[in-house]
Design a protein around this motif. Structure first.
Motif, PDB file in Angstrom:
ATOM      1  N   HIS A 106       0.825  -1.204   0.000  1.00 42.87           N
ATOM      2  CA  HIS A 106       0.000   0.000   0.000  1.00 42.87           C
ATOM      3  C   HIS A 106       0.868   1.266   0.000  1.00 42.87           C
ATOM      4  O   HIS A 106       0.429   2.318  -0.469  1.00 42.87           O
TER       5      HIS A 106
ATOM      6  N   SER B 186       0.625   4.435  -2.544  1.00 39.81           N
ATOM      7  CA  SER B 186       0.727   5.852  -2.176  1.00 39.81           C
ATOM      8  C   SER B 186       1.772   6.562  -3.031  1.00 39.81           C
ATOM      9  O   SER B 186       1.563   7.693  -3.478  1.00 39.81           O
TER      10      SER B 186
ATOM     11  N   ASP C 115     -10.577   8.864   4.912  1.00 41.12           N
ATOM     12  CA  ASP C 115      -9.767   9.155   3.734  1.00 41.12           C
ATOM     13  C   ASP C 115     -10.513  10.055   2.749  1.00 41.12           C
ATOM     14  O   ASP C 115      -9.951  11.012   2.213  1.00 41.12           O
TER      15      ASP C 115
ATOM     16  N   TYR D  80      -0.830  14.925   3.088  1.00 39.98           N
ATOM     17  CA  TYR D  80      -1.498  13.692   3.523  1.00 39.98           C
ATOM     18  C   TYR D  80      -0.946  12.483   2.769  1.00 39.98           C
ATOM     19  O   TYR D  80      -0.658  11.431   3.368  1.00 39.98           O
ATOM     20  N   MET D  81      -0.775  12.605   1.458  1.00 38.48           N
ATOM     21  CA  MET D  81      -0.265  11.493   0.660  1.00 38.48           C
ATOM     22  C   MET D  81       1.174  11.161   1.030  1.00 38.48           C
ATOM     23  O   MET D  81       1.564   9.990   1.107  1.00 38.48           O
TER      24      MET D  81
ATOM     25  N   THR E 217       2.693  11.721   3.961  1.00 42.61           N
ATOM     26  CA  THR E 217       2.743  11.089   5.286  1.00 42.61           C
ATOM     27  C   THR E 217       2.159   9.680   5.240  1.00 42.61           C
ATOM     28  O   THR E 217       2.611   8.790   5.975  1.00 42.61           O
ATOM     29  N   THR E 218       1.188   9.448   4.359  1.00 52.08           N
ATOM     30  CA  THR E 218       0.677   8.089   4.155  1.00 52.08           C
ATOM     31  C   THR E 218       1.780   7.180   3.644  1.00 52.08           C
ATOM     32  O   THR E 218       1.948   6.044   4.103  1.00 52.08           O
TER      33      THR E 218
ATOM     34  N   ARG F  45       3.372   4.024   5.776  1.00 53.76           N
ATOM     35  CA  ARG F  45       3.326   2.669   5.236  1.00 53.76           C
ATOM     36  C   ARG F  45       4.715   2.103   4.983  1.00 53.76           C
ATOM     37  O   ARG F  45       4.901   0.884   5.017  1.00 53.76           O
TER      38      ARG F  45
ATOM     39  N   GLY G  57      -2.760  11.505   8.064  1.00 51.47           N
ATOM     40  CA  GLY G  57      -2.073  10.615   7.135  1.00 51.47           C
ATOM     41  C   GLY G  57      -1.295   9.531   7.848  1.00 51.47           C
ATOM     42  O   GLY G  57      -1.332   8.350   7.464  1.00 51.47           O
TER      43      GLY G  57
ATOM     44  N   CYS H 111      -3.076   5.595   7.526  1.00 51.96           N
ATOM     45  CA  CYS H 111      -2.364   4.797   6.521  1.00 51.96           C
ATOM     46  C   CYS H 111      -2.204   3.336   6.909  1.00 51.96           C
ATOM     47  O   CYS H 111      -2.059   2.476   6.042  1.00 51.96           O
TER      48      CYS H 111
END
Length: 421
Positions: free
Chosen positions: A141, A145, A243, A272-273, A275-276, A280, A327, A331
């Protein structure tokens, strides 16, 4: 020697599946970030646009249901190998048509096949995690991202230089489709074949796990009890409500509520993306050390705290700090939910993953309208407290992420497989 070949095959399968997650992240980002351009191209009214946007996740849910039945007759890797190019070509078709019916047809194909793609990718991920005997789902995942960041960046470049959608999409699809097809040669499917049969399958492009590496090959969906799966379904829906709140309302919230500039309002989703991706990238290590239950609880607390910071933020920069916490917290929830379903139903994980995947789209469908309706009727600060409360409810169901006493899991049970790097 057999163990060495098995280890190499699993590493290749892990890398090839990560590529597929990356490609899908990029393709999905290229669609959702250019929705205004699609609206302008086809002259779709603001009233009609939500119908198109709602149709995609509804059809994706139907595609996920269909995949549950399809994988009883063919391997998930074959399903993924077929549908991933179709998803990419559907994106190109959506950006290249001239009539509204053409967009509707392209999005219908996109929705149905993306549901099958999401389900089959996570089926393969759950099987590979079982073969490894330790947590690796967050890494897949994370690749998604990373693909989303790449796709959103390319979409920004296309908007900046005012590129027509066919000019933006065609070269990217021309690259991504062959990349996905080449990577699919090394997918590792679950099976119960003898080593020499598995080697032959690998040489034809669809490797299968060795018996000692595999979960039982039975795929009878009737043995998946929805009562047992329901807590994980709720967690999946809660995660995607959170999300979709970020993806659909972060820019408006920063600009209208926290009075940021238009340029600054575009930053929270990118943060957000990122930190996601970071969460992960390191999340699997946390699961191996502390266990899935602890990581899920910590993720839910972080995400709930992020929503609280956003709701109480006095200004834009504090609001962005809240979206950063969101995020990092959200995640971990989705990958671990798929992994938990695989542990809960080791003999029928394909059916469990397919059914669980439906609640991805349920959360997406509920989240954005829910926050919008509450924000319009009440205020957007208070509206942020609703996804906060739902995400925090994940803590109640955290025990569902415990390793089941079947010898498999995320690092607390003894691996039953060969040593894989």
């Amino acid at each position: 020697m057999t163990d060495a070949r098995g280890s190499r095959r699993l590493r290749q399968g892990r890398a090839s599946l990560a590529i597929s997650f990356f490609v899908q992240g990029a393709i999905f980002a290229l669609l959702v970030t250019r929705i205004p351009a699609l609206q302008d191209r086809y002259g779709i009214s603001d009233g009609l646009l939500p119908v198109f946007l709602a149709a995609v996740p509804i059809l994706a849910g139907a595609g996920s249901v269909g995949t549950e039945h399809l994988v009883r007759r063919m391997r998930p890797g074959l399903v993924l190998r077929v549908v991933q190019p179709i998803v990419s070509l559907a994106l190109l078709a959506a950006g290249s048509g001239t009539a509204v019916w053409q967009l509707a047809l392209a999005l219908a194909v996109f929705g149905l096949t993306v549901g099958a793609l999401d389900a089959s990718m996570n089926m393969l991920g759950v099987s590979l995690q079982r073969a490894y005997g330790r947590s690796i789902m967050l890494g897949f995942h994370g690749a998604y991202s990373l693909g989303g960041i790449a796709g959103a960046s390319l979409a920004w470049a296309g908007a900046h230089w005012d590129l027509p959608l066919p000019t933006l999409y065609a070269p990217l699809v021309a690259v991504l489709v062959p990349v996905a097809l080449i990577a699919s040669r090394w997918y590792v499917d679950r099976g119960a074949h003898q080593p020499e049969q598995a080697q032959g399958a690998h040489q034809t492009g669809q490797a299968e796990l060795q018996p000692q590496q595999a979960e039982p090959a039975r795929r009878d969906g009737a043995s998946v009890g929805m009562r047992a799966l329901l807590p994980l379904c709720l967690v999946m829906a809660f995660a995607y409500i959170g999300d979709s709140t970020v993806s659909n309302w972060s820019a408006k919230y920063l600009e209208d509520v926290l009075h940021s500039s238009e340029q600054l309002a575009t930053v929270p989703y990118n943060v957000y993306m990122v930190t996601t991706l970071l969460g992960r990238s390191f999340g699997d290590l946390g699961v191996r050390r502390f266990g899935a239950v602890t990581v899920v609880r910590a993720g839910a607390l972080l995400a709930g705290g992020g929503f609280a910071v956003v709701a109480a933020a006095p200004g834009a920069w504090v609001g962005m700090a809240g979206f950063t916490l969101l995020g990092l917290g959200l995640c971990v929830l989705v990958p671990q939910t798929f992994a938990a379903a695989g542990r809960l139903f080791p003999g029928t994980s394909d059916a469990a993953v397919a059914r669980l995947n439906i609640f991805n789209y349920v959360g997406f469908l509920i989240g954005s309208p829910l926050v919008g309706a509450l924000g319009g009727a009440w205020n957007y600060r208070a509206a942020m407290l609703v996804p906060m409360a739902l995400v925090l409810m994940t803590i109640r169901y955290a025990r569902s992420f415990s390793p089941v006493p079947a010898g498999y899991g995320d690092g607390h049970e003894r691996p039953r497989t060969v040593d894989v790097g």
